[in-house]
Design an enzyme around this catalytic site. Sequence first.
Site, PDB file in Angstrom:
ATOM      1  N   TYR A  63      16.204  15.847 -23.104  1.00  0.00           N
ATOM      2  CA  TYR A  63      15.897  14.262 -23.310  1.00  0.00           C
ATOM      3  C   TYR A  63      17.093  13.749 -24.094  1.00  0.00           C
ATOM      4  CZ  TYR A  63      11.178  15.370 -21.380  1.00  0.00           C
ATOM      5  OH  TYR A  63      10.312  16.002 -20.512  1.00  0.00           O
ATOM      6  N   PHE A 218       4.114  13.200 -14.131  1.00  0.00           N
ATOM      7  CA  PHE A 218       4.182  12.210 -13.067  1.00  0.00           C
ATOM      8  C   PHE A 218       2.354  12.214 -12.819  1.00  0.00           C
ATOM      9  CE2 PHE A 218       8.228  13.944 -11.226  1.00  0.00           C
ATOM     10  CZ  PHE A 218       8.953  13.662 -12.364  1.00  0.00           C
ATOM     11  N   PRO A 219       1.546  11.764 -13.860  1.00  0.00           N
ATOM     12  CA  PRO A 219       0.346  11.681 -13.656  1.00  0.00           C
ATOM     13  C   PRO A 219       0.023  10.468 -12.843  1.00  0.00           C
ATOM     14  CG  PRO A 219       0.824  11.203 -15.800  1.00  0.00           C
ATOM     15  CD  PRO A 219       1.974  11.472 -15.311  1.00  0.00           C
ATOM     16  N   LEU A 220       0.636   9.429 -12.881  1.00  0.00           N
ATOM     17  CA  LEU A 220       0.426   8.179 -11.980  1.00  0.00           C
ATOM     18  C   LEU A 220       1.219   8.173 -10.552  1.00  0.00           C
ATOM     19  CD1 LEU A 220      -0.246   5.756 -14.517  1.00  0.00           C
ATOM     20  CD2 LEU A 220      -1.747   6.865 -13.157  1.00  0.00           C
ATOM     21  N   GLY A 221       2.169   9.425 -10.520  1.00  0.00           N
ATOM     22  CA  GLY A 221       3.009   9.417  -9.148  1.00  0.00           C
ATOM     23  C   GLY A 221       4.143   8.456  -9.437  1.00  0.00           C
ATOM     24  N   GLY A 222       4.720   8.023  -8.337  1.00  0.00           N
ATOM     25  CA  GLY A 222       5.690   7.006  -8.382  1.00  0.00           C
ATOM     26  C   GLY A 222       7.100   6.915  -9.614  1.00  0.00           C
ATOM     27  N   PRO A 225      11.891   7.117  -6.199  1.00  0.00           N
ATOM     28  CA  PRO A 225      11.720   6.489  -4.926  1.00  0.00           C
ATOM     29  C   PRO A 225      11.466   7.625  -4.086  1.00  0.00           C
ATOM     30  CG  PRO A 225      13.741   5.927  -5.751  1.00  0.00           C
ATOM     31  CD  PRO A 225      13.112   6.804  -6.810  1.00  0.00           C
TER      32      PRO A 225
END
Length: 306
Positions: A63, A218-222, A225
């Site tokens: 990171y 990615f707990p909320l997706g998105g 793209p």
Amino acid sequence: MPLGTTPTPRPGGTGELAGRTVARVGYGAMQLERLHDDRSAAVALLRHAFDLGVDHVDTAEFYGGGFVNGLIREALRPGDDVLIVSKVGAASDPDGPFPLKVAQRPEELRAGVEANLATLGVEQIPVVNLRRMDVGITPPVPDDQVIDLDDQLAEMTALRDEGKIGAIGLSSVSLDVLRRALPADIVCVQNAYSLVAREDEELLELCEAERIAWVPYFPLGGAFPGIPKVTDEPAVLAAAERLGRTPAQVGLAWLLHHSPRTLLIPGTATAGHLEANLAAGALDLDPETVAALDAIPPRPATDPLH
């Protein structure tokens, strides 16, 4: 802690990670790269998280090429009891076709641990995840980077025996890989998972059975793209309006409700979003809301890196 004060409540209540009791809502540090030009703001954000009860932070040497680890090192104060979780298996590649390159060979795993130790300024990293490339969003994997799991776990176990890491986790793995890895005493699994991406339900069930922490990224997706967003779902929007919360808080609360082994590491670079993410840990979902959210069908995603 001064006499007469009470401990800060742990966001989301308590869970278990590597034999320690931790808040169920922690912090994922990847987005701190966005504050590269405002180091003081990044350190202040981390300290704000610690002050609000966050006691486990997810990071990686790749990171920002050590930048984020350096922030964590600077932000930690005497008395901060924060469990650091890092990962190896990839390396930053800012000039390459992708921001990351695969680094799966045993000697690269060891080098990754050594780099993490140096930039974090510690003698032992409490948990290090072996970031495999079995499932999820991954960069292309060259043939010479297709490494047998047993060879990797042998190196990770050696690093644990040497005291350089405290415990071993896995990331981006299949059900079969987790089953094969169980004898190495795996303490957590990080896979891409959310309300709209539940392909790993059997993997989660195995984690529950083996008392392994389930840490969805990615707990909320998105995140890229082609990956559906939890916050676009009509049922999530309706629940948020009814409960007076944000759609993101509903999506995070569902994850905590769905499994007692879930620990969250939502990331952000702003104090407002940090506070909202932590507040999701206090959101109780009634049975009607849970049923409506559970009924959301899986949404297919496309891999933007291939």
